[in-house]
Scaffold this motif. Structure first.
Motif, PDB file in Angstrom:
ATOM      1  N   HIS A   1      42.517  30.149  33.137  1.00 55.13           N
ATOM      2  CA  HIS A   1      41.475  30.793  33.942  1.00 55.13           C
ATOM      3  C   HIS A   1      41.880  30.626  35.404  1.00 55.13           C
ATOM      4  N   ILE A   2      41.976  31.731  36.131  1.00 54.68           N
ATOM      5  CA  ILE A   2      42.367  31.702  37.537  1.00 54.68           C
ATOM      6  C   ILE A   2      41.330  32.466  38.348  1.00 54.68           C
ATOM      7  N   GLY A   3      41.538  32.524  39.637  1.00 51.88           N
ATOM      8  CA  GLY A   3      40.645  33.279  40.493  1.00 51.88           C
ATOM      9  C   GLY A   3      39.372  32.514  40.804  1.00 51.88           C
ATOM     10  N   SER A   4      38.521  33.136  41.578  1.00 52.98           N
ATOM     11  CA  SER A   4      37.329  32.464  42.076  1.00 52.98           C
ATOM     12  C   SER A   4      36.359  32.039  40.990  1.00 52.98           C
ATOM     13  N   THR A   5      36.260  32.798  39.888  1.00 55.66           N
ATOM     14  CA  THR A   5      35.331  32.402  38.833  1.00 55.66           C
ATOM     15  C   THR A   5      35.780  31.136  38.118  1.00 55.66           C
ATOM     16  N   SER A   6      37.017  30.703  38.348  1.00 58.44           N
ATOM     17  CA  SER A   6      37.527  29.476  37.726  1.00 58.44           C
ATOM     18  C   SER A   6      37.207  28.236  38.562  1.00 58.44           C
ATOM     19  N   VAL A   7      36.561  28.426  39.710  1.00 57.12           N
ATOM     20  CA  VAL A   7      36.268  27.318  40.627  1.00 57.12           C
ATOM     21  C   VAL A   7      34.758  27.078  40.642  1.00 57.12           C
ATOM     22  N   PRO A   8      34.277  26.021  39.994  1.00 58.29           N
ATOM     23  CA  PRO A   8      32.839  25.734  40.020  1.00 58.29           C
ATOM     24  C   PRO A   8      32.333  25.619  41.461  1.00 58.29           C
ATOM     25  N   GLY A   9      31.176  26.230  41.713  1.00 56.96           N
ATOM     26  CA  GLY A   9      30.563  26.154  43.035  1.00 56.96           C
ATOM     27  C   GLY A   9      31.013  27.218  44.013  1.00 56.96           C
ATOM     28  N   LEU A  10      31.920  28.095  43.604  1.00 58.39           N
ATOM     29  CA  LEU A  10      32.449  29.118  44.502  1.00 58.39           C
ATOM     30  C   LEU A  10      31.836  30.476  44.158  1.00 58.39           C
ATOM     31  N   ALA A  11      31.247  31.131  45.149  1.00 58.75           N
ATOM     32  CA  ALA A  11      30.761  32.487  44.943  1.00 58.75           C
ATOM     33  C   ALA A  11      31.960  33.385  44.641  1.00 58.75           C
ATOM     34  N   ALA A  12      31.731  34.398  43.831  1.00 59.67           N
ATOM     35  CA  ALA A  12      32.859  35.221  43.393  1.00 59.67           C
ATOM     36  C   ALA A  12      32.396  36.616  43.013  1.00 59.67           C
ATOM     37  N   LYS A  13      33.353  37.551  43.020  1.00 57.22           N
ATOM     38  CA  LYS A  13      33.119  38.815  42.348  1.00 57.22           C
ATOM     39  C   LYS A  13      33.012  38.441  40.871  1.00 57.22           C
ATOM     40  N   PRO A  14      32.073  39.022  40.139  1.00 59.80           N
ATOM     41  CA  PRO A  14      31.899  38.607  38.740  1.00 59.80           C
ATOM     42  C   PRO A  14      32.966  39.201  37.821  1.00 59.80           C
ATOM     43  N   ILE A  15      34.218  38.880  38.143  1.00 58.63           N
ATOM     44  CA  ILE A  15      35.361  39.331  37.348  1.00 58.63           C
ATOM     45  C   ILE A  15      36.128  38.086  36.932  1.00 58.63           C
ATOM     46  N   ILE A  16      36.246  37.885  35.639  1.00 63.33           N
ATOM     47  CA  ILE A  16      36.989  36.746  35.110  1.00 63.33           C
ATOM     48  C   ILE A  16      38.468  37.120  35.137  1.00 63.33           C
ATOM     49  N   ASP A  17      39.253  36.355  35.905  1.00 62.77           N
ATOM     50  CA  ASP A  17      40.702  36.567  35.952  1.00 62.77           C
ATOM     51  C   ASP A  17      41.368  35.538  35.062  1.00 62.77           C
TER      52      ASP A  17
ATOM     53  N   THR B   1      38.981  44.560  30.396  1.00 57.76           N
ATOM     54  CA  THR B   1      37.926  45.075  29.546  1.00 57.76           C
ATOM     55  C   THR B   1      37.498  46.448  30.051  1.00 57.76           C
ATOM     56  N   PRO B   2      36.947  47.281  29.180  1.00 59.65           N
ATOM     57  CA  PRO B   2      36.446  48.584  29.636  1.00 59.65           C
ATOM     58  C   PRO B   2      35.391  48.441  30.746  1.00 59.65           C
ATOM     59  N   ALA B   3      34.628  47.365  30.732  1.00 56.54           N
ATOM     60  CA  ALA B   3      33.627  47.125  31.783  1.00 56.54           C
ATOM     61  C   ALA B   3      34.260  46.609  33.074  1.00 56.54           C
ATOM     62  N   ARG B   4      35.552  46.332  33.027  1.00 56.35           N
ATOM     63  CA  ARG B   4      36.320  45.833  34.172  1.00 56.35           C
ATOM     64  C   ARG B   4      35.810  44.495  34.692  1.00 56.35           C
ATOM     65  N   ASP B   5      35.216  43.713  33.812  1.00 55.26           N
ATOM     66  CA  ASP B   5      34.707  42.405  34.216  1.00 55.26           C
ATOM     67  C   ASP B   5      35.623  41.261  33.809  1.00 55.26           C
ATOM     68  N   VAL B   6      36.710  41.578  33.108  1.00 57.74           N
ATOM     69  CA  VAL B   6      37.733  40.599  32.759  1.00 57.74           C
ATOM     70  C   VAL B   6      39.086  41.254  33.002  1.00 57.74           C
ATOM     71  N   HIS B   7      39.907  40.602  33.829  1.00 57.52           N
ATOM     72  CA  HIS B   7      41.264  41.085  34.111  1.00 57.52           C
ATOM     73  C   HIS B   7      42.241  40.062  33.546  1.00 57.52           C
TER      74      HIS B   7
END
Length: 186
Positions: free
Chosen positions: A58-74, A110-116
């Motif tokens: 898991h990388i990107g901002s969503t992988s860092v607890p406490g960090l605001a992020a675009k809701p896209i899981i990288d 994903t088709p929803a573009r929420d996971v890259h």
């Protein structure tokens, strides 16, 4: 460690599937569900590639607890030979991801573009760079705040392409990674 010699030329230097996409998302407050979504997709990826020797992180901002992020899981998936798409691409597509191809790496989402899902080759320095930034931001509150404030300022501007937004963060990311390297215990 050196990369094995690819079996064929890397076509991502000449072919791009998809085109520039305007960035229309905003930052979301940290969400504890992001870690669970990563784990769900990690399982989906490993189930799709059971015979492969892959790494999944898991990388990107969503992988860092406490960090605001675009809701896209990288997610980064590390394979032995990125040019051997027959080893991973069809099974990832069958697992519900869509193909996007960009220079120097493969991307499915994903088709929803929420996971890259970024597919990179074992030994690619980009993998270590992703993990260096992630791990440092998990530990360092000041750099985490700097990064979040930078993203907020940049997202207040319109962007014709998500890659342009990512490029605009480069200076801050390089400074944070320099501090991360300096903070490493020898």
């Amino acid at each position: 460690m050196t990369n094995p010699t690819p079996r064929r030329p890397d076509v991502t230097t000449i072919e791009i599937v998809g085109g520039a996409e305007a960035l229309t998302v905003s930052l979301h407050d940290p969400d504890d569900r992001w870690a669970g979504l990563y784990l769900d997709h990690r399982r989906r990826i490993l189930d799709a590639l059971p015979e492969s020797n892959v790494g999944v992180e898991h990388i990107g901002s969503t992988s860092v607890p406490g960090l605001a992020a675009k809701p896209i899981i990288d997610i980064v998936v590390v394979v032995d030979d990125i040019t051997a798409e027959e080893d991973y691409l069809d099974t990832l597509l069958a697992a519900g991801y869509e193909r996007v191809r960009e220079p120097a790496h493969r991307l499915v989402r994903t088709p929803a573009r929420d996971v890259h899902v970024h597919v990179l080759e074992r030994g690619d320095p980009a993998v270590d760079e992703y993990l260096l930034l992630r791990d440092h931001l998990r530990r360092d509150a000041a750099d985490r705040a700097l990064y979040e404030n930078t993203k907020r300022a940049l997202l207040s501007r319109p962007w014709n392409d998500m890659n342009d937004y990512a490029d605009a963060k480069t200076e801050v990311i390089l400074a944070i990674k320099a501090r991360a390297r300096a903070a490493r215990v020898p």
